[in-house]
Design a protein around this motif. Structure first.
Motif, mmCIF file in Angstrom:
data_model
loop_
_atom_site.group_PDB
_atom_site.id
_atom_site.type_symbol
_atom_site.label_atom_id
_atom_site.label_comp_id
_atom_site.label_asym_id
_atom_site.label_seq_id
_atom_site.Cartn_x
_atom_site.Cartn_y
_atom_site.Cartn_z
ATOM 1 N N ASP A 195 0.851 -1.192 0.000
ATOM 2 C CA ASP A 195 0.000 0.000 0.000
ATOM 3 C C ASP A 195 0.884 1.239 0.000
ATOM 4 O O ASP A 195 2.106 1.156 0.203
ATOM 5 N N GLU A 196 0.229 2.395 -0.219
ATOM 6 C CA GLU A 196 0.943 3.682 -0.163
ATOM 7 C C GLU A 196 0.453 4.468 1.049
ATOM 8 O O GLU A 196 -0.750 4.520 1.316
ATOM 9 N N LYS A 197 1.372 5.072 1.743
ATOM 10 C CA LYS A 197 1.017 6.066 2.757
ATOM 11 C C LYS A 197 1.323 7.418 2.129
ATOM 12 O O LYS A 197 2.460 7.875 2.100
ATOM 13 N N SER A 198 0.268 8.025 1.606
ATOM 14 C CA SER A 198 0.450 9.238 0.810
ATOM 15 C C SER A 198 0.328 10.492 1.665
ATOM 16 O O SER A 198 -0.199 10.471 2.786
ATOM 17 N N GLN A 199 0.817 11.586 1.114
ATOM 18 C CA GLN A 199 0.687 12.910 1.731
ATOM 19 C C GLN A 199 1.212 12.945 3.171
ATOM 20 O O GLN A 199 0.596 13.505 4.062
ATOM 21 N N ILE A 200 2.388 12.332 3.383
ATOM 22 C CA ILE A 200 3.027 12.434 4.697
ATOM 23 C C ILE A 200 3.652 13.829 4.786
ATOM 24 O O ILE A 200 4.540 14.169 4.002
ATOM 25 N N GLN A 201 3.195 14.623 5.718
ATOM 26 C CA GLN A 201 3.624 16.013 5.788
ATOM 27 C C GLN A 201 4.884 16.190 6.643
ATOM 28 O O GLN A 201 4.987 15.603 7.731
ATOM 29 N N ALA A 202 5.795 16.977 6.130
ATOM 30 C CA ALA A 202 6.950 17.412 6.921
ATOM 31 C C ALA A 202 6.535 18.667 7.679
ATOM 32 O O ALA A 202 6.357 19.733 7.084
ATOM 33 N N LEU A 203 6.346 18.543 8.981
ATOM 34 C CA LEU A 203 5.822 19.633 9.801
ATOM 35 C C LEU A 203 6.888 20.123 10.763
ATOM 36 O O LEU A 203 7.518 19.335 11.472
ATOM 37 N N ASN A 204 7.064 21.418 10.775
ATOM 38 C CA ASN A 204 7.987 22.053 11.709
ATOM 39 C C ASN A 204 7.175 22.931 12.647
ATOM 40 O O ASN A 204 6.366 23.753 12.210
ATOM 41 N N ARG A 205 7.329 22.757 13.955
ATOM 42 C CA ARG A 205 6.593 23.556 14.924
ATOM 43 C C ARG A 205 7.026 25.018 14.850
ATOM 44 O O ARG A 205 8.188 25.323 14.577
ATOM 45 N N SER A 206 6.077 25.919 15.109
ATOM 46 C CA SER A 206 6.365 27.353 14.988
ATOM 47 C C SER A 206 7.313 27.841 16.072
ATOM 48 O O SER A 206 7.953 28.886 15.919
ATOM 49 N N LEU A 230 5.097 7.162 0.878
ATOM 50 C CA LEU A 230 5.841 5.934 1.151
ATOM 51 C C LEU A 230 5.107 4.744 0.557
ATOM 52 O O LEU A 230 3.959 4.479 0.908
ATOM 53 N N PHE A 231 5.756 4.053 -0.373
ATOM 54 C CA PHE A 231 5.268 2.773 -0.865
ATOM 55 C C PHE A 231 5.917 1.686 -0.020
ATOM 56 O O PHE A 231 7.143 1.683 0.146
ATOM 57 N N ALA A 232 5.117 0.762 0.522
ATOM 58 C CA ALA A 232 5.663 -0.260 1.410
ATOM 59 C C ALA A 232 5.053 -1.611 1.099
ATOM 60 O O ALA A 232 3.876 -1.721 0.728
ATOM 61 N N GLY A 287 10.513 -0.765 1.293
ATOM 62 C CA GLY A 287 9.902 0.546 1.137
ATOM 63 C C GLY A 287 10.550 1.367 0.044
ATOM 64 O O GLY A 287 11.689 1.126 -0.356
ATOM 65 N N SER A 288 9.799 2.346 -0.435
ATOM 66 C CA SER A 288 10.300 3.247 -1.457
ATOM 67 C C SER A 288 9.580 4.580 -1.316
ATOM 68 O O SER A 288 8.352 4.613 -1.201
ATOM 69 N N LEU A 289 10.328 5.678 -1.305
ATOM 70 C CA LEU A 289 9.763 7.012 -1.119
ATOM 71 C C LEU A 289 9.716 7.758 -2.442
ATOM 72 O O LEU A 289 10.686 7.760 -3.210
ATOM 73 N N HIS A 290 8.569 8.366 -2.689
ATOM 74 C CA HIS A 290 8.375 9.167 -3.901
ATOM 75 C C HIS A 290 7.589 10.419 -3.534
ATOM 76 O O HIS A 290 6.803 10.426 -2.588
#
Length: 369
Positions: A185-196, A222-224, A235-238
């Motif tokens: 499956d894909e885990k899509s739209q994993i956000q890189a979040l930085n706290r303010s 992430l494709f896993a 796994g493979s990241l795109h």
């Protein structure tokens, strides 16, 4: 010489009473306090050498109780015989809530909602029924009612759902020989979040604290593929999750899985898994076999359980200033997992799952099934 003290009234046990008292004494699983009372009465029935009933003091010593206790149960037996050895109702305030009030409370909880709210609280229900808040709380606990809680569910509308459940669960419980079963499956739209603002570290008595707002730095996918036998993950990241990226991931699997093994892939019904390009690739690689879960049944794919581990232990509380930093952390966590992989063991059969769904549909009124 006459016997000192008041003359005791003989008990004169009947055959039936003696047999019942002896049964109470021998009974291993009975209440021990009842067995002690029976021993007291049996001892009281004995006759001393002088022809008088055995004294209460002697009975107390023989039964291992106090004189007052022995005297109490002797009096109770003389007054009410065997029935007198049972516990009397304990003193206290009589019950103030009737069975009808309890039944009305439960019916209101299950069949109605308060005006202006989605669910009952102990206070609103107490005001409606005239009972105290503590009474409402006790009744709800006794019957397992929790109006404040709500859980989500989704029943698949896929007409071929039973067949797909049998197909996927069959791979889990009885995988084919000389083959590898991978949950993909894909885990899509994993956000890189930085706290303010900087994270405040944990201290004694104070948990770690982070600001409620954040700055988005981009997303990754992430494709896993989870090996159900060993628990290892490929796994493979795109940056995107199109059919093009899924085909690249299939090529990676083809390179890493030994050539002599067939590959059974358990996937969901996402459109990128069914494009013409993917079909052509599968025809060119006949050792790959796709098995689709029913629509709306992502819980049937074990890789989702691995995604939950990744989210809770690395992503949710992570702070990432860039997508590159996020992808680095995901790769590091995946590598650490593969050093000591832990397979997720599927236990329920397909029939048990389908029976549970059918039972639930019968319990609800508006399921439409």
């Amino acid at each position: 010489m006459t016997r000192p003290g008041p003359k005791l009234v003989p008990l004169e046990l009947t055959v039936v009473e003696r047999a019942e008292l002896e049964r109470w004494v021998r009974r291993r699983k009975g209440a021990q306090d009842l067995a002690v009372r029976a021993r007291v009465i049996l001892a009281c029935d004995a006759v001393a050498d002088d022809g008088f009933p055995v004294s209460v003091t002697a009975v107390a010593e023989q039964a291992g109780v106090s004189v007052d206790t022995a005297s109490k149960w002797r009096r109770r037996f003389l007054a009410d015989r065997l029935a007198g050895l049972s516990d009397e109702p304990r003193p206290g305030r009589p019950r103030s809530v009737t069975d009808e009030q309890v039944a009305d409370l439960i019916a209101r909880t299950l069949e109605s909602r308060p005006a202006g709210a989605t669910h009952w609280s102990t206070r609103s229900m107490a005001a409606k029924t005239g009972l105290s808040q503590s009474t409402v709380s006790r009744v709800w606990r006794a019957f397992g009612l929790q109006p404040h809680r709500s859980e989500t569910f989704k029943l698949s509308t896929d007409r071929s759902s039973p067949g797909k459940v049998h197909d996927v669960v069959g791979l889990y419980l009885d995988p084919p020989e000389r083959a590898l079963v991978l949950c993909v499956d894909e885990k899509s739209q994993i956000q890189a979040l930085n706290r303010s603002q900087p994270v405040l570290p944990m201290m004694p008595g104070v948990p770690e604290r982070v600001t409620h707002d954040y700055v988005r730095a981009g997303t990754t996918t992430l494709f896993a593929a989870l090996d159900i036998a060993s628990g290892r993950v490929i796994g493979s990241l795109h940056r995107r999750h199109r059919a093009v990226e899924f085909r690249k991931f299939l090529i990676k699997l083809d390179k890493q899985v030994p050539a002599h093994l067939d590959v059974h892939l358990i996937c969901d019904n996402y459109a990128t898994h069914k494009t013409e390009a993917i079909r052509r690739w599968l025809v060119a690689h006949p050792r790959f076999h796709l098995h689709f879960t029913p629509t709306g049944s992502s819980w049937l794919n074990l890789v989702e359980r691995w995604f939950a581990e990744l989210t809770s232990k690395r992503i949710r509380r992570g702070v990432h200033r860039s997508v590159q930093a996020l992808e680095k952390d995901i790769r590091a966590w995946s590598s650490a997992w593969n050093e000591e992989p832990r397979p997720f063991v599927w236990t329920k059969t397909a029939d048990e799952i389908l029976d549970a769904v059918a039972s639930y549909c019968r319990r609800i009124n508006d399921s439409g099934h």
